[in-house]
Scaffold this motif. Structure first.
Motif, mmCIF file in Angstrom:
data_model
loop_
_atom_site.group_PDB
_atom_site.id
_atom_site.type_symbol
_atom_site.label_atom_id
_atom_site.label_comp_id
_atom_site.label_asym_id
_atom_site.label_seq_id
_atom_site.Cartn_x
_atom_site.Cartn_y
_atom_site.Cartn_z
ATOM 1 N N ALA A 1 1.927 1.235 9.473
ATOM 2 C CA ALA A 1 1.494 0.350 8.395
ATOM 3 C C ALA A 1 2.371 -0.894 8.337
ATOM 4 O O ALA A 1 1.968 -1.932 7.814
ATOM 5 C CB ALA A 1 1.533 1.104 7.071
ATOM 6 N N LEU A 2 3.589 -0.779 8.848
ATOM 7 C CA LEU A 2 4.492 -1.932 8.889
ATOM 8 C C LEU A 2 4.710 -2.348 10.338
ATOM 9 O O LEU A 2 4.868 -1.507 11.226
ATOM 10 C CB LEU A 2 5.855 -1.587 8.279
ATOM 11 N N ASP B 1 4.032 11.515 0.368
ATOM 12 C CA ASP B 1 3.905 11.181 1.795
ATOM 13 C C ASP B 1 4.158 12.476 2.576
ATOM 14 O O ASP B 1 5.284 12.790 2.959
ATOM 15 C CB ASP B 1 4.953 10.114 2.166
ATOM 16 N N PRO B 2 3.091 13.258 2.810
ATOM 17 C CA PRO B 2 3.265 14.602 3.375
ATOM 18 C C PRO B 2 4.022 14.626 4.710
ATOM 19 O O PRO B 2 4.737 15.585 4.989
ATOM 20 C CB PRO B 2 1.825 15.101 3.542
ATOM 21 N N SER C 1 0.842 -1.204 0.000
ATOM 22 C CA SER C 1 0.000 0.000 0.000
ATOM 23 C C SER C 1 0.876 1.252 0.000
ATOM 24 O O SER C 1 2.072 1.190 0.287
ATOM 25 C CB SER C 1 -0.883 0.004 1.247
ATOM 26 N N ASP C 2 0.240 2.398 -0.294
ATOM 27 C CA ASP C 2 0.990 3.662 -0.249
ATOM 28 C C ASP C 2 1.516 3.921 1.164
ATOM 29 O O ASP C 2 2.635 4.421 1.333
ATOM 30 C CB ASP C 2 0.086 4.824 -0.680
ATOM 31 N N GLU D 1 6.236 4.211 4.768
ATOM 32 C CA GLU D 1 7.023 3.796 5.944
ATOM 33 C C GLU D 1 8.338 3.137 5.528
ATOM 34 O O GLU D 1 9.368 3.321 6.189
ATOM 35 C CB GLU D 1 6.212 2.833 6.828
ATOM 36 N N LEU D 2 8.291 2.357 4.465
ATOM 37 C CA LEU D 2 9.520 1.747 3.962
ATOM 38 C C LEU D 2 10.536 2.845 3.634
ATOM 39 O O LEU D 2 11.705 2.775 4.037
ATOM 40 C CB LEU D 2 9.207 0.914 2.702
ATOM 41 N N LEU D 3 10.086 3.871 2.911
ATOM 42 C CA LEU D 3 10.986 4.987 2.574
ATOM 43 C C LEU D 3 11.509 5.660 3.840
ATOM 44 O O LEU D 3 12.693 6.007 3.930
ATOM 45 C CB LEU D 3 10.259 6.018 1.708
ATOM 46 N N ALA D 4 10.631 5.847 4.808
ATOM 47 C CA ALA D 4 11.041 6.526 6.042
ATOM 48 C C ALA D 4 12.118 5.728 6.777
ATOM 49 O O ALA D 4 13.095 6.301 7.287
ATOM 50 C CB ALA D 4 9.826 6.756 6.943
#
Lengths: 136, 136, 136, 136, 136, 136
Positions: free
Chosen positions: B64-65, E44-45, A100-101, A106-109
């Motif tokens: 989300a994760l 992702d704001p 999901s978006d 969260e993966l990017l974070a």
């Protein structure tokens, strides 16, 4: 442009070992699409076969980790290694497996944060705490 | 040996901003243990505060994760970046969050496989397939 | 697109130090072709001269290692560093020095395997065996 | 300190798959010494087995590249990836395969030079010359 | 092609958090131009906001280091990490802050030299001299 | 432990080329201390000489960039490359050249931030804005 020729289906068909791998990729993935990575590897059918067996064993099927989680770990490694193609292909794969978006955000974070603290730790040369030690 | 002094609790106590961060780390983690990374960062209380806020926002709490998945992604990035301390600290954190031996074995298998295919892709300079493109 | 202007032969001709380096590149390689790397470096003739002297000393002529082996080592480093241009230029150079398809396939296999085990070792933080120690 | 327990011969002997791999490592290398990498991997016998099969297929026996050349390529990748253990183990392996001081000096010179030009190229973002293109 | 959609001003305008960040970027930089990095993050704001706050705190305004020096350090890290976009954007930023050709030439020379000696040191696994130790 | 013997002054004295380099290092730095990097390189006097000439030309003396700035750029590259020894030696050198705690704190902040955004950019595969292009 690649450093190797990306073999077409016709060219692969002429190499029995490579053709068998392509057939298995298509059967395993239930899709006719075979991406460029395999078309480059097909120039060396032995390397192609061994690499596909590895990918199939690790990334396909049930396991202790959800297939989507495995794809996100793959994206994380590929990002840190700066492998553009791998980032693209595994992000597409993760989306195909339902990422999901919010999960992607969260993966990017996490990836960004790890990039930051990895650099801070290395710049300060922080020694490992004894508390992290594995008991033997 | 580090390039900075690793501040003791007594030294941190003398720096109000740093002390507040250490208090929050302990309260958030429900543990008295504060690892060396934060003791090195405490030399620059502003950087300490901003880094902890980042870590708390990204790694702590629901999302989300799953928290364990986030730790495994952290290990993946840290491994590819060769950050020894980070590998140790996040492997310990993943174990504390319940990572099983089977999960860890799969994590290693994915990290190793990604390391392999990242190198093969880069050596062959494989161009991204148009199929990976994001629709806009 | 580059971050610097890639100087044309006419522009290089107007900078004596740079022109002398370009003349030596052409004489040494017995070819009129000068690739983009040198055209970018020509913006700083001192850096250009020092870099070419390094390349000439290390990569050209007889030595303890075959020139083709040196090119393959160069490809290996460039791949691990993710330097796309360097992968392209040194793969072309290795082919010009006679690298066969079988040799290239083995080079890829070693690079891929090293990528894999490098990641596994770093993830597990394996300590060096005393047996590896150099005798002093 | 490692993130995993390094299994002793006695512990390995209790795991049939791992024991078979250790036996094959010893038989293949004609030596009783099994280095720490395999003792760490032995915690996951499936990963151990697959990794050893890869190493055996790529690094052992005759091929298009001399075994010593393969070891030097391995050192090159491991250096660029900052894998300390791998640098140690493969430098020891290269010496065991007869690497002379002169060959090692040239290996270091090529690795250092590649490190330099890789960085210069990336900093300038030099685009690939069309002359490097593979004919299809 | 990116793995995310690069949001247009119209799309950003529909997301209050993102719009506020874009407004602040424009006000801070006194320019209407917002580069692609922020348009990607705008998906992702929350991540957008936290990242901009970091960049603003570290890179903008007076400090112990000259803003141009900070940009050159950014280029150095981005080069070693092989981040093409970051090399481009921070080289442009450094030039906008007055980096001369002579300064850029020296920056490249230091980056290239560090690339070389980093690789030599890692290949030889040189141990840290006790003289480097921080007094505690 | 290193992969090479770290030569003592007595051993270096027996190699004329190496001795001349060590004499120049001492004279240039106005210090009797010669760090381990040069003692490792001394095993290959030609590589030692060429490397020292590079370091002397780039890092010593006046230039367009302040010597301290050059050391901070060196730290930045060495951190991103994970070169522990280089991080130690150049942090010590920067301190010897007067780096203040505030400057070091900002250096760490920039390095950490670049590590973060480098990873975010690579994960999203952001394409370079045309505005970054160098005019030719």
């Amino acid at each position: 442009m690649a450093t190797v020729k990306l073999l077409t289906d016709a060219e692969v068909a002429a190499i029995p070992t490579a053709r068998a791998v392509f057939d298995d990729i298509r059967a395993t993935r239930k899709s006719d699409f075979v991406n460029n990575f395999w078309r480059g590897l097909a120039n060396d059918p032995v390397l192609l076969k061994r690499t596909w067996e590895d990918v199939k064993a690790v990334m396909v099927g049930e396991g202790a980790l959800d297939p989507l989680v495995r794809e996100m770990i793959y994206i994380a490694v590929s990002t840190a290694n700066g492998c553009q193609y791998c980032v693209h292909s595994h992000t597409a794969a993760a989306r195909a497996r339902g990422m999901s978006d919010a999960q992607y955000g969260e993966l990017l974070a996490v990836i960004g944060l790890a990039g930051k603290t990895n650099h801070l730790v290395t710049a300060m040369q922080i020694p490992a705490d004894p508390e992290f030690q594995v008991k033997s």
